[in-house]
Design an enzyme around this catalytic site. Sequence first.
Site, PDB file in Angstrom:
ATOM      1  N   GLY D 126      22.521  17.764  78.091  1.00  0.00           N
ATOM      2  CA  GLY D 126      22.012  18.983  77.453  1.00  0.00           C
ATOM      3  C   GLY D 126      20.709  19.457  78.072  1.00  0.00           C
ATOM      4  N   SER D 127      19.778  18.543  78.195  1.00  0.00           N
ATOM      5  CA  SER D 127      18.465  18.910  78.738  1.00  0.00           C
ATOM      6  C   SER D 127      18.569  19.368  80.178  1.00  0.00           C
ATOM      7  CB  SER D 127      17.518  17.708  78.661  1.00  0.00           C
ATOM      8  OG  SER D 127      17.363  17.290  77.330  1.00  0.00           O
ATOM      9  N   ASP D 149      23.794   5.634  77.423  1.00  0.00           N
ATOM     10  CA  ASP D 149      25.211   5.265  77.515  1.00  0.00           C
ATOM     11  C   ASP D 149      25.669   5.088  78.960  1.00  0.00           C
ATOM     12  OD1 ASP D 149      25.360   5.471  74.801  1.00  0.00           O
ATOM     13  OD2 ASP D 149      26.510   7.335  74.773  1.00  0.00           O
ATOM     14  N   ARG D 184      34.534 -16.789  61.106  1.00  0.00           N
ATOM     15  CA  ARG D 184      34.744 -15.384  60.807  1.00  0.00           C
ATOM     16  C   ARG D 184      35.068 -14.572  62.040  1.00  0.00           C
ATOM     17  NH1 ARG D 184      29.229 -14.400  57.519  1.00  0.00           N
ATOM     18  NH2 ARG D 184      29.985 -14.941  55.446  1.00  0.00           N
ATOM     19  N   MET D 191      26.557   1.551  70.871  1.00  0.00           N
ATOM     20  CA  MET D 191      26.588   2.949  71.276  1.00  0.00           C
ATOM     21  C   MET D 191      27.636   3.159  72.366  1.00  0.00           C
ATOM     22  SD  MET D 191      22.726   4.336  71.173  1.00  0.00           S
ATOM     23  CE  MET D 191      22.278   3.251  72.493  1.00  0.00           C
ATOM     24  N   GLY D 192      28.031   4.428  72.517  1.00  0.00           N
ATOM     25  CA  GLY D 192      29.023   4.774  73.528  1.00  0.00           C
ATOM     26  C   GLY D 192      30.028   5.749  72.942  1.00  0.00           C
ATOM     27  N   ARG D 287      33.111  -9.431  59.340  1.00  0.00           N
ATOM     28  CA  ARG D 287      31.857  -8.756  59.049  1.00  0.00           C
ATOM     29  C   ARG D 287      31.533  -7.785  60.180  1.00  0.00           C
ATOM     30  NH1 ARG D 287      32.578 -10.948  55.025  1.00  0.00           N
ATOM     31  NH2 ARG D 287      31.196 -12.165  53.678  1.00  0.00           N
ATOM     32  N   LEU D 294      19.191  -0.024  66.998  1.00  0.00           N
ATOM     33  CA  LEU D 294      18.358  -1.042  67.648  1.00  0.00           C
ATOM     34  C   LEU D 294      18.373  -0.912  69.165  1.00  0.00           C
ATOM     35  CD1 LEU D 294      19.457  -4.069  65.466  1.00  0.00           C
ATOM     36  CD2 LEU D 294      17.179  -3.051  65.493  1.00  0.00           C
ATOM     37  N   LEU D 295      19.369  -0.228  69.714  1.00  0.00           N
ATOM     38  CA  LEU D 295      19.546  -0.217  71.169  1.00  0.00           C
ATOM     39  C   LEU D 295      18.677   0.812  71.881  1.00  0.00           C
ATOM     40  CD1 LEU D 295      23.409  -0.689  71.509  1.00  0.00           C
ATOM     41  CD2 LEU D 295      21.632  -2.421  71.554  1.00  0.00           C
TER      42      LEU D 295
END
Lengths: 369, 369, 369, 369
Positions: D126-127, D149, D184, D191-192, D287, D294-295
Amino acid sequence: MTKPIKRIAVNTGGGDAPGLNAVIQSVMIAADNRGWDCFGIRDGFNGILFPERYTEGGVMRLTRERVRGIGHLGGTILGTTNKGNPLHFPVNMPDGSVREIDRSDEIITYFATHEIDALVSIGGDGSLTIANALHQKGLRVVGVPKTIDNDLDKTFTTFGFDTAVGFATECLDRLHSTAESHQRVMVVEVMGRYAGWIALHAGIAGDAHAILIPEIGFDMGKVAAKIREREAAGQLYSIVVVAEGAQPRDGHRELLAAAEIGHAERLGGIGEQVSQALTKETGKESRVVVLGHLLRGGSPTSFDRLAALRFGAAAVRALDAGESGVMVSLGINGVDYVTLEEVAGHIRNVPMSCDALQTGRDLGICFGD
Amino acid sequence: MTKPIKRIAVNTGGGDAPGLNAVIQSVMIAADNRGWDCFGIRDGFNGILFPERYTEGGVMRLTRERVRGIGHLGGTILGTTNKGNPLHFPVNMPDGSVREIDRSDEIITYFATHEIDALVSIGGDGSLTIANALHQKGLRVVGVPKTIDNDLDKTFTTFGFDTAVGFATECLDRLHSTAESHQRVMVVEVMGRYAGWIALHAGIAGDAHAILIPEIGFDMGKVAAKIREREAAGQLYSIVVVAEGAQPRDGHRELLAAAEIGHAERLGGIGEQVSQALTKETGKESRVVVLGHLLRGGSPTSFDRLAALRFGAAAVRALDAGESGVMVSLGINGVDYVTLEEVAGHIRNVPMSCDALQTGRDLGICFGD
Amino acid sequence: MTKPIKRIAVNTGGGDAPGLNAVIQSVMIAADNRGWDCFGIRDGFNGILFPERYTEGGVMRLTRERVRGIGHLGGTILGTTNKGNPLHFPVNMPDGSVREIDRSDEIITYFATHEIDALVSIGGDGSLTIANALHQKGLRVVGVPKTIDNDLDKTFTTFGFDTAVGFATECLDRLHSTAESHQRVMVVEVMGRYAGWIALHAGIAGDAHAILIPEIGFDMGKVAAKIREREAAGQLYSIVVVAEGAQPRDGHRELLAAAEIGHAERLGGIGEQVSQALTKETGKESRVVVLGHLLRGGSPTSFDRLAALRFGAAAVRALDAGESGVMVSLGINGVDYVTLEEVAGHIRNVPMSCDALQTGRDLGICFGD
Amino acid sequence: MTKPIKRIAVNTGGGDAPGLNAVIQSVMIAADNRGWDCFGIRDGFNGILFPERYTEGGVMRLTRERVRGIGHLGGTILGTTNKGNPLHFPVNMPDGSVREIDRSDEIITYFATHEIDALVSIGGDGSLTIANALHQKGLRVVGVPKTIDNDLDKTFTTFGFDTAVGFATECLDRLHSTAESHQRVMVVEVMGRYAGWIALHAGIAGDAHAILIPEIGFDMGKVAAKIREREAAGQLYSIVVVAEGAQPRDGHRELLAAAEIGHAERLGGIGEQVSQALTKETGKESRVVVLGHLLRGGSPTSFDRLAALRFGAAAVRALDAGESGVMVSLGINGVDYVTLEEVAGHIRNVPMSCDALQTGRDLGICFGD
């Protein structure tokens, strides 16, 4: 006089915590240096109660080769479980009901049959209660405290907590820049069902603006006011740390009403609820990050590694000195011992007078009261 | 009754330690939240004694903007120095001799003239002795202990030590695989001139095979024997941690003779000497790594950051309560206070009875005795 | 058509580098998923040449159990060596002289006798030359490049380098605050005998003020001028990064003369010499930190772990496709292959036109030219 | 010939990424070393479009003092925004509708009025499109690619991605032991949105058992089969990494039906849906951990710091050479340039032929196809 020891066993119970493997390593080496054999029971006491599940044996011989390097690894090479307390073992009855039976005699028998003289049991409140019961029945037992929440009484701290606080703090550091650039409220839920130590320590070290802990029933209005106060000062974002056991002062009802979120219970924990309530009260965008599962794992910090090694060696020294029914603890002058009797069933909460809490207030952090 | 405080100053003295900036941040914010102004004196007391060196002033106003985010940074934004103690200030005489004069009155005057009501002084044994002298002269002073070696008496620990131990442990972890693949002895020299805490804690957490500390005069033959014992067991490498203040039992003479290295003194510290002596005694290749300069810097761990924030806030609370002549300390129940009088000139050594040392022995680590 | 593979072996040669274990892990699993058995040769080719040294065998069967979790560990579970090249094996003659013999046929024979169809050889320039010789003799061989200095030709990068640069950068970060508070010059010696990649990358990322690399003969006067220029601008400290292979423009003679240190050779590497020369030229206190041994160890970064896993799998795919005599390399579009012939004996230096060097110049870093 | 440059501006747009501050630092210093003044525009172009919001000015002078040390910090000192594209600026009409207007002329005018000769614009797709439009209108503009990404075309990689992958890998490492001890399934959402690079790289480096990426429509049955296959082999836990943009092969319908979770959309992202579907299909407890927020934060890795510094310096060199309308890119031989025209609107997806994907398959990782 107590019989000299030739063989000991070690096990780990409850949820995992960084440092468990270092305790196992330390117990094995300190035992070996005394000429004792050391065995590891798998998955709490399952290795004894369900030998059929383990093709290579439910109790494994621990060697120096086997424990080399494990002090740096998270988890536990013995496995752990928080199901199937041998004192209250659930059994399905023919009529469909479930009855609890006491299977601790099977453990006593196992030790006698295999001529294993003593047990080092690493675990939290539940595991230490079992350890105490086995001690009452005549087994020589020393306990090692394990609680990632830091809520065990009679010990200054234990391993795992420092690693959890360190990682939670790192996560808070990471969230600051993102929260700021998006001008958001970030609600970070951390472990702490009954005691708010992780939230308190990580929250202060990680520059949180509000910290909600089980020991202080919070007023959502006060938290919202803090966020608005920051807004007015040009700080367009806020970080709120919430212990999973934190509760609003007047109960969940008020919180849920505030957020008009009847399905909040299904949405997850208190973090999600606080986030929605804050959005409603402040009009700001809010996001939740739940750190729970991430805090139990990972390589222990050097502090926790050292604490774990000290605890393991101290447990072996206690057995060597003829002790039983005691737990290793950390006092101001280093490792000490308390009776398992004293420990069981007590929770160490954040006291209202503690200086960390005062520090938070001095720094202007909101505790919701 | 003491006069209410309106303005305070803070300074940092001695070598740097991770956490200094977090103390400054905490002092500033806790003061601001009480409506006090906060000033920072540059480079120990140089900002007052040598104002001409500082084009933008030797004493700077600290604002929230200025301290934002500094809690994560190593070093100190105020600068520090370990030269020019104002109590014994060296002056060059016309006859070429050097005389020491007491310049502490200039500091007292500065505070009076500028209407600064109190001082928070962060430093080690030397700085706290100066702080005490200023207190004796009537200035309101609270000290905050700073010692990366962890050797200050009357406090359980202080900030900086955990960061140093953590990094030293990481370095030991890194050296294991290289030492092993090259089948070498690695001698790692760490800080600790009078007390061996860093060597002891990092050495145990980092799986060292020998640890030499100032408190235990070492016998080089015993260290060499440990290395040969490992060799015989198929472990063809060894890691030896040496505190910079460690000394051979019978003095340097013996060590130097053993290594036939008359020029050892010039070659550097005790690490180099131990390395050469070990090569001579065991025939094995040996390398030295000196960590000294690396241990003082870096971002503080969350433990140190929290400790520093607690110390800073506690110092402000003490001033607010009318205290003077005290140092903030860490006890089993959190932050406490001791008089500066009690602290000065005492070193906290590793006691022979401490459980960390016993842990090392239980794990088979050689201490050279 | 090539014979289908049933069994392969893998070995590691030269100094250790973070990621070796991840390559081994990847080779083992990728082989197992094809139904192949995988064996590890210990200590370069010593496991084959000196079977008597290994009580449990010089060639070990690798299983999934054995390689589980090793991708995170530094070092190599197979051991390594940089002594005893099988092509030029030193033998002591009766007359006291040493002769070199070619023992590569023993390796070929071993593979034939034990029906091992192919070799994945992980190593640097020396190891890949041996690999090529074995390929010429008919063994199916694929090489995996290993060079912590990043100086192998025909591959964009390889594993280990990123970990080394990352740790060196962290060390530089730590030294800034200490150098500044003590107003010192800090000289940091890093690996890089022929190529200055580590010094260049870590120096820029770690905000060094001068970087000396083997590719640019340096003028000590220019480095001293940079330090004085900083001094004049009120920056009373400087950080100088020196690759171990850096050399003064007019040879060591000039440097040694500048420092009047006839015994410099004995004092250690180029770092010590630069430090002494800078003190002489600038009058400033200077200290050296030698990072060499610390850079080879440690857990690989995620970048290196991934690169190592990709290289290992790509080596197995190449064998599966009937390739031999090739090395896995990293190109712009991912993993690619080049012949071992092309690689051997070529060093990849820092080109004068590279943009990282230009970046350094744009940022005002002194390269001594 | 182009007019010599005297003053430039820099801005940052879109979500934050570790390394933005290092680009700003590099641009400022490289400009200053050419004698140019450097200005920073706040919050994308808001500093120009809404000057009234900034009491201290929407465009700030950048000095060496201001950028000192910022290369290590996450976020961006200039602020950023992903709202209010100046080319399509939303305006509320009197009739209640929203119309988009082009405000780019205001930016052009600002540069002319303030005699700022050129712009370095750091941002994503975009930028860079905006940057290209400004270039078309005659402003001298160089773009610096920013995409956490890693999905921008025409550049090998960019800063931020390595930090994100590193942290995601660390989180996976932490989850292994906990997942194993609790037996478990752990679903980790990263992200991605359009490209699965983070999931692919972190998943392989972090030993995930299944990786779901936008480029491969997944079959939930295949993922469940992988988990059951592990179960049968005695591996009672599994780690599944899911990119936020991953989608089931036959659309969400199938997935939702499988999980019978009509309200899944409200429950959060694809991670939660996959978790519920897996529980339904395998009967195992599952879970979700969502790493998204956080990334983006945190201190950049040395790789990203270096890349960012190189990009910043290269942008200044391009302006100095009279270039405009180009973006800095990373090629096999270092930094290169492509036209902004070429870049805009293209996404770099994970190609099915890429060796990282093949590596995953070789290692037995399930991609759901």
